[in-house]
Motif scaffolding. Structure first.
Motif, PDB file in Angstrom:
ATOM      1  N   PHE A 114     -18.547 -13.427 -83.808  1.00 32.41           N
ATOM      2  CA  PHE A 114     -19.201 -12.683 -82.737  1.00 32.41           C
ATOM      3  C   PHE A 114     -20.703 -12.971 -82.736  1.00 32.41           C
ATOM      4  O   PHE A 114     -21.323 -13.194 -81.678  1.00 32.41           O
ATOM      5  CB  PHE A 114     -18.953 -11.178 -82.904  1.00 32.41           C
TER       6      PHE A 114
ATOM      7  N   HIS B  13     -10.712  -4.249 -74.290  1.00 29.92           N
ATOM      8  CA  HIS B  13     -11.965  -3.537 -74.020  1.00 29.92           C
ATOM      9  C   HIS B  13     -12.721  -4.188 -72.874  1.00 29.92           C
ATOM     10  O   HIS B  13     -13.261  -3.494 -71.987  1.00 29.92           O
ATOM     11  CB  HIS B  13     -12.824  -3.513 -75.290  1.00 29.92           C
TER      12      HIS B  13
ATOM     13  N   VAL C 164     -19.134  -3.832 -82.037  1.00 24.48           N
ATOM     14  CA  VAL C 164     -19.901  -4.774 -81.220  1.00 24.48           C
ATOM     15  C   VAL C 164     -20.688  -3.960 -80.205  1.00 24.48           C
ATOM     16  O   VAL C 164     -20.103  -3.257 -79.378  1.00 24.48           O
ATOM     17  CB  VAL C 164     -18.994  -5.784 -80.488  1.00 24.48           C
TER      18      VAL C 164
ATOM     19  N   ARG D 158     -23.479 -12.040 -80.011  1.00 23.26           N
ATOM     20  CA  ARG D 158     -23.137 -10.621 -79.940  1.00 23.26           C
ATOM     21  C   ARG D 158     -23.751  -9.855 -81.109  1.00 23.26           C
ATOM     22  O   ARG D 158     -23.855 -10.384 -82.227  1.00 23.26           O
ATOM     23  CB  ARG D 158     -21.624 -10.431 -79.963  1.00 23.26           C
TER      24      ARG D 158
ATOM     25  N   ALA E 256     -22.957  -7.666 -83.603  1.00 23.97           N
ATOM     26  CA  ALA E 256     -21.751  -7.178 -84.272  1.00 23.97           C
ATOM     27  C   ALA E 256     -22.056  -6.836 -85.720  1.00 23.97           C
ATOM     28  O   ALA E 256     -22.942  -7.429 -86.347  1.00 23.97           O
ATOM     29  CB  ALA E 256     -20.639  -8.220 -84.199  1.00 23.97           C
TER      30      ALA E 256
ATOM     31  N   TYR F   7     -13.420  -1.238 -83.668  1.00 22.80           N
ATOM     32  CA  TYR F   7     -12.083  -1.486 -84.212  1.00 22.80           C
ATOM     33  C   TYR F   7     -12.121  -0.999 -85.649  1.00 22.80           C
ATOM     34  O   TYR F   7     -12.833  -1.552 -86.484  1.00 22.80           O
ATOM     35  CB  TYR F   7     -11.769  -2.982 -84.137  1.00 22.80           C
TER      36      TYR F   7
ATOM     37  N   PHE G  57     -17.715  -1.650 -78.406  1.00 28.95           N
ATOM     38  CA  PHE G  57     -16.370  -1.974 -78.882  1.00 28.95           C
ATOM     39  C   PHE G  57     -16.277  -1.632 -80.355  1.00 28.95           C
ATOM     40  O   PHE G  57     -17.130  -2.040 -81.154  1.00 28.95           O
ATOM     41  CB  PHE G  57     -16.070  -3.459 -78.679  1.00 28.95           C
TER      42      PHE G  57
ATOM     43  N   TRP H 212     -10.314  -6.545 -78.402  1.00 27.75           N
ATOM     44  CA  TRP H 212     -11.550  -6.961 -77.735  1.00 27.75           C
ATOM     45  C   TRP H 212     -11.287  -7.318 -76.272  1.00 27.75           C
ATOM     46  O   TRP H 212     -12.032  -6.893 -75.374  1.00 27.75           O
ATOM     47  CB  TRP H 212     -12.148  -8.137 -78.499  1.00 27.75           C
ATOM     48  N   GLU H 213     -10.239  -8.075 -76.016  1.00 28.38           N
ATOM     49  CA  GLU H 213      -9.913  -8.444 -74.644  1.00 28.38           C
ATOM     50  C   GLU H 213      -9.530  -7.220 -73.811  1.00 28.38           C
ATOM     51  O   GLU H 213      -9.874  -7.122 -72.629  1.00 28.38           O
ATOM     52  CB  GLU H 213      -8.777  -9.470 -74.642  1.00 28.38           C
TER      53      GLU H 213
ATOM     54  N   ASN I 227      -9.135   3.365 -82.451  1.00 29.71           N
ATOM     55  CA  ASN I 227     -10.271   3.131 -81.564  1.00 29.71           C
ATOM     56  C   ASN I 227     -10.827   4.489 -81.160  1.00 29.71           C
ATOM     57  O   ASN I 227     -10.484   5.499 -81.783  1.00 29.71           O
ATOM     58  CB  ASN I 227      -9.881   2.273 -80.353  1.00 29.71           C
TER      59      ASN I 227
END
Length: 714
Positions: free
Chosen positions: A576, A671, A602, A581, A583, A612, A610, A668-669, A643
């Motif tokens: 990331f 989100h 992130v 990013r 992160a 996790y 984001f 991630w996708e 989450n």
């Protein structure tokens, strides 16, 4: 209008004193509301005639020009909570997805039941039906139609319309406090609407409006309790009715509420509240058994039918063609303003006891359980009073209408064992009176504090201040003009907060839309759980089969974290960062068996971050077909994915390096899909408040498996 009891059970009770974030006073809200109440009280005490004239003038203007607004607001709120309950969003929990109700169904409904009664209900259960019999809003008084509708009007004023206002505030408190870990404050519900400005003057203004409504609502109940108890003491002990006795009763309420705040007898107050309900039930049974039992039962059923049939028309009836403005201001408008004023108070209590319930469960129970009790109480006492009046005792009816504080006791005097009934009613009234003052001070201290842990309350000295301030305001209003002045002041003060309720509905709906977008984002991109569990190329089907019977202990979990989980998450963070990013990976020991949680974050700037998180959840080892697969231990540990809305139900234990990375990327996708689907700001948690704690808590995991000390999240 009701008496809230205290519930202080919280996750933070597992924390040490040094770890728990301590509430601080919100100086702007405290100063603004405190100074306003003190100045208003002094003005009313020092210039009662001027205050009475001013209040009467304002009430007249509201009744003439704003009655439609109160009626429309009550209707809109009722429709709104029903729409939320029966929409797809009704399945959303007041708490993380994995959370379970703190109380079982019986206890929860019993506490809702307890919230539905106060001394004011005893006051109006006799006084209002008799008054509506003599002076209905339309048609002639004293007729068969007036008799039939007298109790129905009382049920209307105490029915589902008012409880819908409580349900709205309870949903707002519970959703943002327990699902998003925002401060337990009304301003939190406005965050989706105005963003970080809730931390500024606008948020302060909202909290001040809520507090002013609350204190006037509580003062009205205390004022009604004072005059009614004064008459009860006169019947029992010959204590004359008047200002001196009423001042004494106010002092008693303030002293006892202060003692509760200092000594921390919240559980005692809760037990007293439960005792109140039992005494009220005893009074109902006595009157029902000693009176015209069959008539009262028939009338109760008919009252319910008439109420249900007439409710839509009554809800939107402004009496535009009958000129009943005075009746409207004295009854419907007053009650709607009173419900609005009490909504933050009772809503906070309802949210406290409803964590883990879905919005649908919460709304349905709040609208039905208390009302069923109110239906029985009002029908039994109200129809008993009407039976006396229609039976020819006009003197009883006139006394009940002109001196409503005597109405309930006058009814009890008609039955065998009247002295005992009066003593029981006075004791119940006194306890309702004291618990209203105590829990009112508790809620107002919360409203004037900054509290990060939604299960904590304001400082004790602040509770003491609000107990005294409520007593001062009650005294001032009684000196100005008694109960009618308290009713008029409530009608005035409810107007600004009714505007806030519209803002709360808009903000709450925006948050629910964001939640819907988040769910759609996950469903559109995330692989199924089954796909995530398919072994990688380095695995074999035998390994997959063996995992189904594996129940790892702490040592196996720590080894897996060191060898697979942390390296995989670290690799993702580095990638990331390589893509620009912001992160980071944070880890902390959760407090039992030296196991740790791991959170990958992130930063997304103005959008929702984001996150996790992998959290170790202690779980009982199952037995299959009576055969215990792990005889050496009663527990095993799941490494669950969390989450911001709770557990995703996925256990990553024994996943391969690649499987963990793929699951992070799936999340991630999802989100990113949520951010693209959702129109408008996606940030719910204020960045200045820190990040919510998305892990499990003590109500969601088997008892005894929670850390003795867990680091508090701000």
């Amino acid at each position: 209008m009701t008496t809230a009891v205290h519930d202080s059970t919280s996750k933070s009770e597992a924390l040490t004193g040094a770890q728990r974030p301590r509430p601080t006073v919100n100086r702007m809200v405290f100063a603004g509301s405190g100074v306003t109440i003190i100045l208003f009280s002094l003005w009313a005490i020092l210039a009662p005639e001027q205050a009475s004239t001013a209040i009467s003038t304002v009430v007249g203007w509201i009744a003439t020009n704003m009655g439609w607004f109160y009626v429309l607001t009550a209707t809109v709120v009722t429709v709104f909570v029903l729409v939320v309950a029966f929409s797809r969003e009704g399945t959303i929990k007041m708490g993380p997805d994995h959370s379970k109700p703190q109380y079982n169904l019986f206890t929860w409904t019993a506490m809702l039941f307890a919230a539905g009664i106060g001394i004011d209900l005893l006051f109006f259960s006799v006084a209002e039906p008799v008054t509506q019999f003599y002076g209905p809003p339309a048609g002639e008084g004293g007729t068969a139609e007036a008799t039939r509708m007298a109790v129905v009007w009382t049920l209307f004023h105490y029915g589902v319309t008012g409880w819908a206002m409580y349900a709205l505030m309870g949903m707002a408190f519970g959703y943002f406090a327990y699902r998003w870990n925002m401060p337990l404050s009304i301003r939190s519900a406005l965050y989706p609407l105005i963003g970080k400005r809730v931390q500024g003057r606008m948020g302060d203004a909202v909290d001040i409006a809520a507090l002013l409504g609350t204190i006037f609502g509580v003062a009205t109940s205390l004022g009604i309790g004072v005059v009614q108890l004064n008459y009860g003491l006169y019947l029992l002990f010959g204590i004359e009715e008047g200002v001196a006795a009423q001042i004494g009763l106010i002092v008693v309420a303030v002293v006892m509420a202060t003692a509760s705040c200092v000594s921390g007898v919240d559980k005692g107050i809760r037990r007293l509240s439960e005792l109140n309900v039992l005494m009220a039930v005893a009074l109902i049974i006595w009157v029902l058994a000693a009176g015209r039992t069959s008539f009262l039962l028939d009338a109760t059923v008919q009252n319910l039918g008439d109420y249900v049939a007439a409710l839509p028309g009554m809800t939107l009836d402004t009496f535009a063609y009958t000129g009943a403005a005075e009746w409207m201001s004295g009854w419907t408008l007053f009650f709607w303003a009173w419900w609005i004023a009490w909504a933050p108070f009772v809503g906070l209590f309802l949210a406290r006891i409803s964590r883990g319930r879905t919005l649908r469960e919460f709304v349905i129970a709040t609208l039905t359980v208390p009302f069923l009790f109110i239906l029985i109480l009002v029908s039994v006492f109200g129809n008993s009073a009407l039976a006396i009046v229609t039976g020819g005792d006009d003197a009883f009816g006139q006394a009940a209408m002109n001196t409503p504080e005597r109405a309930f006791y006058s009814l009890l005097e008609q039955y065998p064992g009247a002295p005992l009934l009066i003593a029981l009613a006075s004791l119940a009234g006194l306890l309702f009176y004291v618990t209203s003052a105590d829990s009112g001070a508790l809620v107002m201290s919360t409203f004037t504090s900054t509290i990060q842990d939604p299960t904590q309350d304001g400082p004790k000295w602040l509770r003491m201040f609000w107990a005294a301030a409520t007593g001062l305001l009650t005294l001032a209003m009684l000196l100005v003009g008694g109960v009618p002045t308290l009713q008029a002041a409530t009608l005035i003060i409810g107007l600004p907060f009714s505007i806030v309720m519209y803002l709360i509905m808009i903000g709450f709906w925006k948050a629910l839309r964001a939640e819907r977008s988040q769910r759609e984002g996950r469903s559109s991109t995330r692989r199924s759980a089954a796909a995530s569990r398919i072994p990688g190329p380095d695995s074999h089907w035998r390994r997959r089969l063996s995992r189904t019977g594996s129940f790892p202990g702490p040592r196996a979990v720590r080894r897996y974290e060191d060898e697979v989980l942390v390296p995989a998450l670290t690799e993702v963070v580095e990638e990331f960062r390589a893509h620009g990013r912001d992160a980071e990976l944070s880890s902390s020991v959760v407090g039992y068996q030296d196991l740790s949680e791991h959170t990958l974050t992130v930063r997304m700037g103005e959008d929702r971050d984001f996150c996790y998180q992998i959290y170790p959840v202690a779980t009982p080892v199952p037995a299959f077909g009576g055969f215990r697969t792990n005889p050496d231990s009663d527990l095993y540990y799941r490494l669950e994915v969390f989450n911001e809305t709770g557990s995703q139900g996925t256990d990553v234990m024994d996943w391969s390096h690649e499987q963990v990375i793929n699951d992070v990327l799936d999340s991630w996708e999802a989100h990113l899909a949520f951010l693209s689907i959702h129109a408008g700001p996606s940030v719910i948690q204020d960045g200045e408040q820190g990040h919510p704690d998305w892990s499990t808590d003590i109500h969601d995991v088997p008892t005894g498996q929670i850390p003795a000390a867990k680091e508090a999240q701000p």
